[in-house]
Design a protein around this motif. Sequence first.
Motif, PDB file in Angstrom:
ATOM      1  N   PRO A 181       0.965  -1.129  -0.091  1.00  0.00           N
ATOM      2  CA  PRO A 181      -0.227   0.131   0.048  1.00  0.00           C
ATOM      3  C   PRO A 181       1.055   1.235   0.094  1.00  0.00           C
ATOM      4  CG  PRO A 181      -0.013  -0.784   2.182  1.00  0.00           C
ATOM      5  CD  PRO A 181       0.802  -1.970   1.131  1.00  0.00           C
ATOM      6  N   ALA A 182       0.347   2.124  -0.609  1.00  0.00           N
ATOM      7  CA  ALA A 182       1.174   3.351  -0.726  1.00  0.00           C
ATOM      8  C   ALA A 182       0.479   4.393   0.554  1.00  0.00           C
ATOM      9  CB  ALA A 182       0.857   4.322  -1.783  1.00  0.00           C
ATOM     10  N   TRP A 183       1.258   5.048   1.304  1.00  0.00           N
ATOM     11  CA  TRP A 183       1.038   5.758   2.609  1.00  0.00           C
ATOM     12  C   TRP A 183       0.297   7.088   2.131  1.00  0.00           C
ATOM     13  CZ3 TRP A 183       0.562   2.783   6.266  1.00  0.00           C
ATOM     14  CH2 TRP A 183       1.641   1.726   6.581  1.00  0.00           C
ATOM     15  N   ALA A 184      -0.968   7.170   2.230  1.00  0.00           N
ATOM     16  CA  ALA A 184      -1.593   8.434   1.840  1.00  0.00           C
ATOM     17  C   ALA A 184      -1.333   9.473   2.614  1.00  0.00           C
ATOM     18  CB  ALA A 184      -3.138   8.082   1.737  1.00  0.00           C
ATOM     19  N   VAL A 185      -1.284   9.313   3.975  1.00  0.00           N
ATOM     20  CA  VAL A 185      -0.964  10.231   4.993  1.00  0.00           C
ATOM     21  C   VAL A 185       0.250   9.974   5.726  1.00  0.00           C
ATOM     22  CG1 VAL A 185      -1.787  11.211   7.172  1.00  0.00           C
ATOM     23  CG2 VAL A 185      -3.443  10.522   5.401  1.00  0.00           C
ATOM     24  N   GLU A 186       1.169  10.791   6.007  1.00  0.00           N
ATOM     25  CA  GLU A 186       2.355  10.680   6.664  1.00  0.00           C
ATOM     26  C   GLU A 186       2.464  11.914   7.588  1.00  0.00           C
ATOM     27  OE1 GLU A 186       5.821  10.247   3.857  1.00  0.00           O
ATOM     28  OE2 GLU A 186       5.078  12.250   2.619  1.00  0.00           O
ATOM     29  N   LEU A 187       3.298  11.736   8.648  1.00  0.00           N
ATOM     30  CA  LEU A 187       3.881  12.666   9.584  1.00  0.00           C
ATOM     31  C   LEU A 187       5.406  13.157   9.397  1.00  0.00           C
ATOM     32  CD1 LEU A 187       3.117  14.492  12.076  1.00  0.00           C
ATOM     33  CD2 LEU A 187       4.205  12.491  13.592  1.00  0.00           C
ATOM     34  N   VAL A 188       5.381  14.230   8.874  1.00  0.00           N
ATOM     35  CA  VAL A 188       6.761  14.688   8.539  1.00  0.00           C
ATOM     36  C   VAL A 188       7.319  15.498   9.642  1.00  0.00           C
ATOM     37  CG1 VAL A 188       8.190  16.047   6.800  1.00  0.00           C
ATOM     38  CG2 VAL A 188       6.096  14.663   6.126  1.00  0.00           C
ATOM     39  N   MET A 189       8.637  15.231  10.296  1.00  0.00           N
ATOM     40  CA  MET A 189       9.154  15.956  11.337  1.00  0.00           C
ATOM     41  C   MET A 189      10.228  16.714  10.423  1.00  0.00           C
ATOM     42  SD  MET A 189      11.303  14.310  14.445  1.00  0.00           S
ATOM     43  CE  MET A 189      12.318  15.448  15.557  1.00  0.00           C
ATOM     44  N   VAL A 190      10.111  18.102  10.705  1.00  0.00           N
ATOM     45  CA  VAL A 190      10.960  19.150  10.163  1.00  0.00           C
ATOM     46  C   VAL A 190      11.999  19.137  11.208  1.00  0.00           C
ATOM     47  CG1 VAL A 190      11.493  21.379   9.125  1.00  0.00           C
ATOM     48  CG2 VAL A 190       9.229  19.974   8.634  1.00  0.00           C
ATOM     49  N   THR A 238       2.675   2.562  17.449  1.00  0.00           N
ATOM     50  CA  THR A 238       1.589   3.149  17.598  1.00  0.00           C
ATOM     51  C   THR A 238       0.498   3.122  16.481  1.00  0.00           C
ATOM     52  OG1 THR A 238       2.079   5.563  16.937  1.00  0.00           O
ATOM     53  CG2 THR A 238       2.666   4.656  19.352  1.00  0.00           C
ATOM     54  N   VAL A 239      -0.734   3.388  17.083  1.00  0.00           N
ATOM     55  CA  VAL A 239      -1.773   3.296  16.068  1.00  0.00           C
ATOM     56  C   VAL A 239      -1.520   4.646  15.235  1.00  0.00           C
ATOM     57  CG1 VAL A 239      -4.297   3.814  15.735  1.00  0.00           C
ATOM     58  CG2 VAL A 239      -3.261   2.327  17.662  1.00  0.00           C
ATOM     59  N   GLU A 240      -1.031   5.808  15.751  1.00  0.00           N
ATOM     60  CA  GLU A 240      -0.617   7.008  14.880  1.00  0.00           C
ATOM     61  C   GLU A 240       0.283   6.674  13.994  1.00  0.00           C
ATOM     62  OE1 GLU A 240      -2.085   8.272  19.188  1.00  0.00           O
ATOM     63  OE2 GLU A 240      -0.832   6.870  18.316  1.00  0.00           O
ATOM     64  N   GLY A 241       1.406   6.090  14.341  1.00  0.00           N
ATOM     65  CA  GLY A 241       2.508   5.493  13.499  1.00  0.00           C
ATOM     66  C   GLY A 241       2.130   4.627  12.352  1.00  0.00           C
ATOM     67  N   ALA A 242       1.129   3.763  12.478  1.00  0.00           N
ATOM     68  CA  ALA A 242       0.782   2.862  11.493  1.00  0.00           C
ATOM     69  C   ALA A 242      -0.190   3.765  10.516  1.00  0.00           C
ATOM     70  CB  ALA A 242      -0.150   1.707  12.191  1.00  0.00           C
ATOM     71  N   PHE A 243      -0.696   4.535  11.234  1.00  0.00           N
ATOM     72  CA  PHE A 243      -1.789   5.404  10.124  1.00  0.00           C
ATOM     73  C   PHE A 243      -0.942   6.361   9.328  1.00  0.00           C
ATOM     74  CE2 PHE A 243      -4.119   9.039   9.204  1.00  0.00           C
ATOM     75  CZ  PHE A 243      -5.504   8.402   8.329  1.00  0.00           C
ATOM     76  N   ALA A 244       0.070   7.088  10.066  1.00  0.00           N
ATOM     77  CA  ALA A 244       0.914   8.224   9.402  1.00  0.00           C
ATOM     78  C   ALA A 244       2.290   7.867   9.487  1.00  0.00           C
ATOM     79  CB  ALA A 244       0.380   9.475   9.996  1.00  0.00           C
ATOM     80  N   PRO A 245       2.841   7.086   8.783  1.00  0.00           N
ATOM     81  CA  PRO A 245       4.242   6.668   8.941  1.00  0.00           C
ATOM     82  C   PRO A 245       5.267   8.252   9.129  1.00  0.00           C
ATOM     83  CG  PRO A 245       3.319   5.433   7.360  1.00  0.00           C
ATOM     84  CD  PRO A 245       2.398   6.489   7.700  1.00  0.00           C
ATOM     85  N   LEU A 246       6.277   8.202   9.833  1.00  0.00           N
ATOM     86  CA  LEU A 246       7.152   9.168  10.262  1.00  0.00           C
ATOM     87  C   LEU A 246       8.161   9.355   8.882  1.00  0.00           C
ATOM     88  CD1 LEU A 246       8.320  11.535  12.015  1.00  0.00           C
ATOM     89  CD2 LEU A 246       9.806   9.744  12.959  1.00  0.00           C
ATOM     90  N   ARG A 247       8.154  10.598   8.534  1.00  0.00           N
ATOM     91  CA  ARG A 247       9.433  11.006   7.492  1.00  0.00           C
ATOM     92  C   ARG A 247      10.166  12.135   8.110  1.00  0.00           C
ATOM     93  NH1 ARG A 247       9.480  13.791   2.023  1.00  0.00           N
ATOM     94  NH2 ARG A 247       7.325  13.875   2.304  1.00  0.00           N
ATOM     95  N   ARG A 248      11.404  11.983   7.917  1.00  0.00           N
ATOM     96  CA  ARG A 248      12.157  13.287   8.470  1.00  0.00           C
ATOM     97  C   ARG A 248      12.693  14.012   7.444  1.00  0.00           C
ATOM     98  NH1 ARG A 248      14.325  12.405  13.611  1.00  0.00           N
ATOM     99  NH2 ARG A 248      13.324  10.340  14.594  1.00  0.00           N
ATOM    100  N   LEU A 299       4.560  18.056  10.321  1.00  0.00           N
ATOM    101  CA  LEU A 299       3.460  18.353   9.418  1.00  0.00           C
ATOM    102  C   LEU A 299       2.643  17.092   9.144  1.00  0.00           C
ATOM    103  CD1 LEU A 299       5.689  20.228   6.852  1.00  0.00           C
ATOM    104  CD2 LEU A 299       4.205  21.055   8.685  1.00  0.00           C
ATOM    105  N   VAL A 300       1.232  17.361   9.087  1.00  0.00           N
ATOM    106  CA  VAL A 300       0.672  15.940   8.408  1.00  0.00           C
ATOM    107  C   VAL A 300       0.277  16.074   6.971  1.00  0.00           C
ATOM    108  CG1 VAL A 300      -1.631  15.042   8.646  1.00  0.00           C
ATOM    109  CG2 VAL A 300      -0.575  15.639  10.841  1.00  0.00           C
ATOM    110  N   VAL A 301       0.906  15.431   6.278  1.00  0.00           N
ATOM    111  CA  VAL A 301       1.047  15.447   4.848  1.00  0.00           C
ATOM    112  C   VAL A 301       0.195  14.473   4.068  1.00  0.00           C
ATOM    113  CG1 VAL A 301       2.601  15.627   2.897  1.00  0.00           C
ATOM    114  CG2 VAL A 301       3.229  16.428   5.102  1.00  0.00           C
ATOM    115  N   GLU A 302      -0.500  14.639   3.012  1.00  0.00           N
ATOM    116  CA  GLU A 302      -1.189  13.648   2.212  1.00  0.00           C
ATOM    117  C   GLU A 302      -0.864  14.168   0.859  1.00  0.00           C
ATOM    118  OE1 GLU A 302      -5.211  11.344   1.856  1.00  0.00           O
ATOM    119  OE2 GLU A 302      -5.255  13.426   2.779  1.00  0.00           O
ATOM    120  N   GLU A 303      -0.363  13.185   0.123  1.00  0.00           N
ATOM    121  CA  GLU A 303       0.053  13.443  -1.534  1.00  0.00           C
ATOM    122  C   GLU A 303       0.776  14.549  -1.523  1.00  0.00           C
ATOM    123  OE1 GLU A 303      -3.474  13.068  -3.740  1.00  0.00           O
ATOM    124  OE2 GLU A 303      -4.156  11.308  -3.016  1.00  0.00           O
ATOM    125  N   GLY A 304       1.871  14.887  -0.744  1.00  0.00           N
ATOM    126  CA  GLY A 304       2.558  15.980  -0.888  1.00  0.00           C
ATOM    127  C   GLY A 304       2.400  17.267  -0.162  1.00  0.00           C
TER     128      GLY A 304
END
Length: 120
Positions: free
Chosen positions: A17-26, A48-58, A81-86
């Motif tokens: 699956p492609a992650w639609a939502v991610e958590l970006v840590m700036v 966590t549930v949050e991490g499964a839903f919105a994987p972390l990207r730095r 940042l909560v990011v979806e499709e960039g």
Amino acid sequence: MIRILTALSLTALTALPAWAVELVMVEQPGCVYCERWNEEIAPAYPKTVEGAFAPLRRVDISDVRDEIDTARAVVFTPTFLVVEEGAELGRLEGYPGPEFFWPLLDRLLTDMTDYKDKTE
């Protein structure tokens, strides 16, 4: 045999699956609050549930404009940042500690995405 393995490998990769939502840590080097987040939250986040839903990207603060369509400039680190499709859907600025981070992240994900906390 090699062709079959290659075909199976390609099929398996495209089925992920492609992650639609991610958590970006700036972040940026020398950020004490980034280091604190890394110590207090980072080890648990992917479990966590949050991490499964919105994987972390730095992303380094100097590269954020190149990688994400932000609503406004990122000035502080860490900024999450909560990011979806960039594109940015919402953000948390700073890190005041785990007792604030988790509820704020939960609220942001709930308000801006189709996230539902499965622990409720």
